[in-house]
Write a protein that holds these residues in place. Structure first.
Motif, PDB file in Angstrom:
ATOM      1  N   ALA A   1      -8.395   0.245  -0.473  1.00 11.54           N
ATOM      2  CA  ALA A   1      -7.533   0.906  -1.732  1.00 11.54           C
ATOM      3  C   ALA A   1      -7.272  -0.061  -2.650  1.00 11.54           C
ATOM      4  N   LEU A   2      -6.977  -1.281  -2.399  1.00 13.19           N
ATOM      5  CA  LEU A   2      -6.772  -2.212  -3.549  1.00 13.19           C
ATOM      6  C   LEU A   2      -8.049  -2.525  -4.421  1.00 13.19           C
ATOM      7  N   ARG A   3      -9.003  -2.621  -3.806  1.00 18.51           N
ATOM      8  CA  ARG A   3     -10.413  -2.745  -4.612  1.00 18.51           C
ATOM      9  C   ARG A   3     -10.469  -1.573  -5.419  1.00 18.51           C
TER      10      ARG A   3
ATOM     11  N   GLU B   1      -1.636 -12.994  -3.661  1.00 16.71           N
ATOM     12  CA  GLU B   1      -2.341 -12.927  -2.533  1.00 16.71           C
ATOM     13  C   GLU B   1      -2.552 -11.466  -2.324  1.00 16.71           C
ATOM     14  N   ARG B   2      -3.921 -11.119  -2.119  1.00 12.32           N
ATOM     15  CA  ARG B   2      -4.564  -9.787  -1.872  1.00 12.32           C
ATOM     16  C   ARG B   2      -3.598  -9.260  -0.738  1.00 12.32           C
ATOM     17  N   ALA B   3      -3.258 -10.038   0.326  1.00 15.35           N
ATOM     18  CA  ALA B   3      -2.764  -9.672   1.598  1.00 15.35           C
ATOM     19  C   ALA B   3      -1.182  -9.259   1.246  1.00 15.35           C
ATOM     20  N   GLU B   4      -0.499  -9.859   0.426  1.00 13.74           N
ATOM     21  CA  GLU B   4       0.842  -9.621  -0.106  1.00 13.74           C
ATOM     22  C   GLU B   4       0.583  -8.310  -1.130  1.00 13.74           C
ATOM     23  N   LEU B   5      -0.142  -8.003  -1.754  1.00  7.31           N
ATOM     24  CA  LEU B   5      -0.545  -6.799  -2.425  1.00  7.31           C
ATOM     25  C   LEU B   5      -0.718  -5.439  -1.557  1.00  7.31           C
ATOM     26  N   CYS B   6      -1.641  -5.731  -0.404  1.00  5.99           N
ATOM     27  CA  CYS B   6      -1.669  -4.584   0.471  1.00  5.99           C
ATOM     28  C   CYS B   6      -0.533  -4.566   1.236  1.00  5.99           C
ATOM     29  N   GLU B   7       0.307  -5.327   1.663  1.00  7.48           N
ATOM     30  CA  GLU B   7       1.568  -4.988   2.268  1.00  7.48           C
ATOM     31  C   GLU B   7       2.549  -4.373   1.376  1.00  7.48           C
ATOM     32  N   LEU B   8       2.668  -4.767   0.117  1.00  5.09           N
ATOM     33  CA  LEU B   8       3.544  -4.050  -0.881  1.00  5.09           C
ATOM     34  C   LEU B   8       3.218  -2.504  -0.912  1.00  5.09           C
ATOM     35  N   LEU B   9       1.949  -2.129  -1.231  1.00  2.16           N
ATOM     36  CA  LEU B   9       1.605  -0.944  -1.618  1.00  2.16           C
ATOM     37  C   LEU B   9       0.951  -0.147  -0.710  1.00  2.16           C
ATOM     38  N   TRP B  10       0.211  -0.810   0.503  1.00  4.18           N
ATOM     39  CA  TRP B  10      -0.719  -0.160   1.219  1.00  4.18           C
ATOM     40  C   TRP B  10      -0.269  -0.316   2.596  1.00  4.18           C
ATOM     41  N   GLU B  11       0.765  -0.562   2.888  1.00  2.00           N
ATOM     42  CA  GLU B  11       0.974  -1.101   4.408  1.00  2.00           C
ATOM     43  C   GLU B  11       0.693   0.114   5.350  1.00  2.00           C
ATOM     44  N   ASN B  12       0.785   1.537   5.004  1.00  3.40           N
ATOM     45  CA  ASN B  12       0.367   2.504   5.949  1.00  3.40           C
ATOM     46  C   ASN B  12      -0.811   3.116   5.810  1.00  3.40           C
TER      47      ASN B  12
ATOM     48  N   GLN C   1      -4.220   7.722 -13.434  1.00  2.72           N
ATOM     49  CA  GLN C   1      -3.191   8.689 -12.934  1.00  2.72           C
ATOM     50  C   GLN C   1      -2.587   8.225 -11.611  1.00  2.72           C
ATOM     51  N   SER C   2      -3.315   7.408 -11.039  1.00  5.30           N
ATOM     52  CA  SER C   2      -2.665   7.051  -9.565  1.00  5.30           C
ATOM     53  C   SER C   2      -1.357   6.178  -9.739  1.00  5.30           C
ATOM     54  N   ARG C   3      -0.528   6.666  -9.383  1.00  2.25           N
ATOM     55  CA  ARG C   3       0.840   5.711  -9.195  1.00  2.25           C
ATOM     56  C   ARG C   3       0.658   4.496  -8.559  1.00  2.25           C
ATOM     57  N   LYS C   4       0.221   4.497  -7.580  1.00  2.00           N
ATOM     58  CA  LYS C   4      -0.114   2.987  -6.957  1.00  2.00           C
ATOM     59  C   LYS C   4      -0.790   2.017  -7.819  1.00  2.00           C
ATOM     60  N   THR C   5      -1.854   2.467  -8.493  1.00  2.00           N
ATOM     61  CA  THR C   5      -2.540   1.844  -9.378  1.00  2.00           C
ATOM     62  C   THR C   5      -1.458   1.293 -10.436  1.00  2.00           C
ATOM     63  N   ARG C   6      -0.979   2.298 -11.191  1.00  2.00           N
ATOM     64  CA  ARG C   6       0.133   1.732 -12.052  1.00  2.00           C
ATOM     65  C   ARG C   6       1.103   0.952 -11.558  1.00  2.00           C
ATOM     66  N   ALA C   7       1.658   0.640 -10.411  1.00  2.00           N
ATOM     67  CA  ALA C   7       2.540   0.144  -9.808  1.00  2.00           C
ATOM     68  C   ALA C   7       2.020  -1.268  -9.557  1.00  2.00           C
TER      69      ALA C   7
ATOM     70  N   SER D   1      -8.174   0.449  -6.642  1.00  2.92           N
ATOM     71  CA  SER D   1      -7.161   0.269  -7.823  1.00  2.92           C
ATOM     72  C   SER D   1      -7.658  -0.668  -9.046  1.00  2.92           C
ATOM     73  N   LEU D   2      -8.050  -1.707  -8.342  1.00  2.00           N
ATOM     74  CA  LEU D   2      -8.489  -2.789  -9.283  1.00  2.00           C
ATOM     75  C   LEU D   2      -9.835  -2.241 -10.113  1.00  2.00           C
ATOM     76  N   SER D   3     -10.551  -1.558  -9.762  1.00  2.16           N
ATOM     77  CA  SER D   3     -11.611  -0.795 -10.402  1.00  2.16           C
ATOM     78  C   SER D   3     -11.075   0.236 -11.626  1.00  2.16           C
ATOM     79  N   ARG D   4     -10.122   0.698 -11.065  1.00  2.00           N
ATOM     80  CA  ARG D   4      -9.608   1.590 -12.304  1.00  2.00           C
ATOM     81  C   ARG D   4      -8.969   0.846 -13.465  1.00  2.00           C
ATOM     82  N   LEU D   5      -8.214  -0.424 -13.036  1.00  2.00           N
ATOM     83  CA  LEU D   5      -7.456  -1.000 -13.916  1.00  2.00           C
ATOM     84  C   LEU D   5      -8.544  -1.936 -14.836  1.00  2.00           C
TER      85      LEU D   5
END
Length: 665
Positions: free
Chosen positions: A65-67, A47-58, A28-34, A69-73
């Motif tokens: 948060a990335l980990r 790179e994990r750093a690039e993904l964090c900056e793209l979707l979870w910079e704040n 259901q998470s839009r960030k996970t779908r993104a 989303s990966l578990s949901r995928l």
């Protein structure tokens, strides 16, 4: 036959995932779908750093948060034993051996040709495209993700239009299917001339000119309501009117690809088509390099956001010998054509490259490269990089010349930018002010034009560097703000990171400046001015020996660069820091003989000559500086060339003082 992949990711009509042919429940998470969408379309380890900056910079803990989303995928596949996500310590990617992504598949089909494929399967594939697409992911991440998403949606829309055009060229379609595809073409691009002409042509052929004319009038009304230029549409309609008979294959191709009175409009940004390189001679395997260069040049140019590059699927339809440059340019809708040839002996190869202005057939730039053939792929990479660097400079100069021939009131944003760039590289205060005005006008016309913000940053940098502003610190701050704006608007543009890096350098943030320049070079490894900036800033960060190879690369990539004086002057500074005073003096003097050399260049020469024991020459150069810039001083030099550790270059400051530059040592 290729084995069918167990996991299918569908993006054309919105995100769906099929596992062994059955729909999978998506998180259901839009960030996970993104995240899934980004990984699928990028098709590379990210790179994990690039993904964090793209979707979870704040986010407080973006890696956590990335980990999550990966578990949901991973759960999408229901615990499949085959890990379709390749998650390493530093990067994450999708295993293309297990996953089929529809958009990538369609792109591959169009690149190789679809004439031999089943008609009904292709029609079903076309129907899978839906206008909604990836729209539900807007604003899921930060500015960088939204910019990427906008590009991805545009790419998918263009892919859909390419598929429709290729389908309409087939001879096995029924009339209803043609009309349906024509309407889909308009639905995808309601204000696009080519899309509307495709539909009007099919409508005219099947229902008569009367019905087509009514639709044409409605389209014309829509254009006028939206302020869209109607000249190309009207010209195309005049070419179609009266064709109520069946349309021949050649007429259909003419409408789809630009003949019969309609030509694709030139994009505002510089537009390029890479034509197939020709292999001369009968050396076994000689055409491998020709094909490789064509593919690499097209691929690497397409990654540069400041060029509009025609896809290989379209450019392969033409060769430099089959049509005139003007005809190829009109049919493809581009201004510049890049072509070339290869000649191979047993252990040597010669590559000749030509860049033409397709509007008039004039040669803009040409060069030949002779190389020892020790490693074919290394030679191919080296020549590709050299060609891209040289043609970038050539196109920038040509675009500046074109803009200078037009009246200011008729310039578009890109033309204002190129005219501003031309003025900014003269390194004179008056020229810099003109450039500042032109970049500002470009931003007024297009506030989201990242390169114009980068240019504006450079003019603020130059005001501070050339000591031509009342408040230098304010100009340094403005340079940083404009540079950051450029990066925020388009993180993929090397010039934005370059301009930000230079501004950070003047504010004495050497490490951050080097990081920005490194990012610029990671985007475009052939960016000559990026290599120069990496060397120049590195020298003042205490990295003299490491910096010199970057200056070598800058000169190799752009031997006639407008910043050539700075490349040579920087080498002089570095050699002086290393105690190689005679070499330093030689390079510093060469810099003063280059175009665009300014008072700082002569001051550097004065310091190097003094250190080399050539006092009379040093005083002469210092006198030249002071006669033209009476306000120059050691403080101005320190502020324009801030060193991370001032004690490491004290001998150079002392030399400037002995040569006659005033100020406190």
């Amino acid at each position: 036959m290729e084995t069918e992949k167990p996991i299918k990711i569908r993006l054309a009509g919105g995100l769906r995932v099929l596992v062994e042919g059955k729909p999978a429940a998506l998180p259901q998470s839009r960030k996970t779908r993104a995240l899934l969408t980004f990984l699928a379309l990028e098709n590379r380890p990210v790179e994990r750093a690039e993904l964090c900056e793209l979707l979870w910079e704040n986010t407080d803990d973006p890696r956590a948060a990335l980990r999550w989303s990966l578990s949901r995928l991973r759960a999408i596949t229901g615990g499949s034993e085959k890990p379709w996500l390749k998650a390493g310590t530093d990067s994450i990617g999708i295993d293309s051996r297990l996953v089929d992504v529809d958009i990538l598949g369609v792109s591959g089909l169009l690149d190789t040709g679809i004439a031999h494929l089943d008609r009904d399967e292709l029609l079903l594939l076309e129907k899978s495209f839906a206008p909604a697409g990836l729209g539900k992911l807007v604003d899921v991440g930060g500015v960088s993700f939204n910019l990427w998403l906008e590009t991805a949606r545009t790419t998918i829309a263009q892919l859909h239009l390419r598929l429709i055009r290729q389908l309409l060229l087939r001879t096995d379609l029924e009339s209803e299917q043609r009309l349906y595809l024509g309407s889909r073409c308009v639905g995808q691009n309601p204000l696009n001339d080519a899309a509307n002409l495709v539909y009007l042509q099919e409508l005219s052929a099947q229902q008569g000119t009367g019905n087509a004319r009514k639709v044409f009038q409605r389209v014309l009304h829509t254009y006028r309501q939206n302020g869209q230029s109607e000249s190309a549409l009207v010209a195309g309609w005049q070419g179609l009117a009266g064709k109520s008979r069946a349309v021949s294959a050649s007429e259909r191709e003419a409408c789809l690809f630009g003949e019969g009175g309609y030509w694709p409009a030139l994009p505002e940004k510089p537009s390029v088509a890479v034509l197939d390189f020709t292999c001369f001679g009968n050396h076994e395997g000689g055409d491998v390099l020709a094909r490789g260069l064509t593919t690499d040049l097209n691929s690497r140019l397409a990654r540069l956001p400041y060029f509009f590059v025609i896809s290989r699927a379209s450019s392969t339809r033409f060769s430099a010998d089959s049509c005139s440059p003007q005809e190829i340019g009109r049919r493809l809708g581009v201004r510049y054509l890049l072509s070339g040839s290869t000649q191979r002996g047993d252990r040597r190869v010669r590559v000749t490259v030509n860049l033409l202005d397709a509007s008039n057939g004039k040669e803009v730039w040409s060069e030949h490269y002779d190389r020892e053939l020790d490693d074919l792929f290394s030679v191919q990479d080296e020549i590709t990089g050299a060609v891209i660097a040289a043609m970038e400079s050539a196109i920038e100069l040509e675009e500046a010349r074109r803009s200078l021939m037009k009246q200011p009131e008729n310039l578009n944003a890109w033309e204002y930018f190129h005219r501003g760039l031309w003025h900014s590289l003269h390194f004179q205060p008056a020229e810099n002010e003109t450039a500042n005005h032109l970049f500002s006008r470009a931003i007024e016309l297009d506030p989201y034009f990242s390169r114009a913000h980068a240019g504006l940053s450079f003019t603020h940098f130059s005001r501070a560097f050339l000591n031509s502003a009342d408040n230098v610190n304010d100009e340094i701050a403005r340079a940083a703000v404009a540079g950051q704006a450029s990066v925020d608007l388009d993180p993929r543009d090397s010039m934005g990171h370059w301009s930000l890096g230079r501004a950070l350098f003047l504010s004495r943030q050497h490490d951050q400046a080097l990081a920005s320049i490194d990012q610029s070079l990671s985007i475009n490894p052939n960016y000559a001015q990026g290599h120069y900036a990496r060397g120049f800033i590195g020298i003042h960060a205490g990295q003299d020996e490491v910096a010199l190879p970057f200056l070598d690369s800058a000169q190799r990539l752009s031997p006639f660069d407008p910043l050539l004086f700075a490349m040579k002057s920087s080498r002089g500074i570095s050699l002086a820091h290393q105690g190689r005073f005679e070499e330093a003096a030689a390079w510093a003097l060469r810099a003063t003989h280059e175009p665009n050399a300014h008072f700082h260049t002569y001051a550097v020469a004065a310091g190097c000559l003094e250190l080399a024991g050539r006092r009379d020459e040093a005083r002469e150069k210092a006198g030249w500086v002071m006669s033209r810039r009476p306000d120059f001083s050691l403080d101005v030099f320190r502020r324009s060339f801030p060193h991370k550790d001032e004690s490491r270059r004290r001998h150079f400051i002392n030399a400037l003082s002995r040569a006659g530059i005033p100020g406190i040592v």
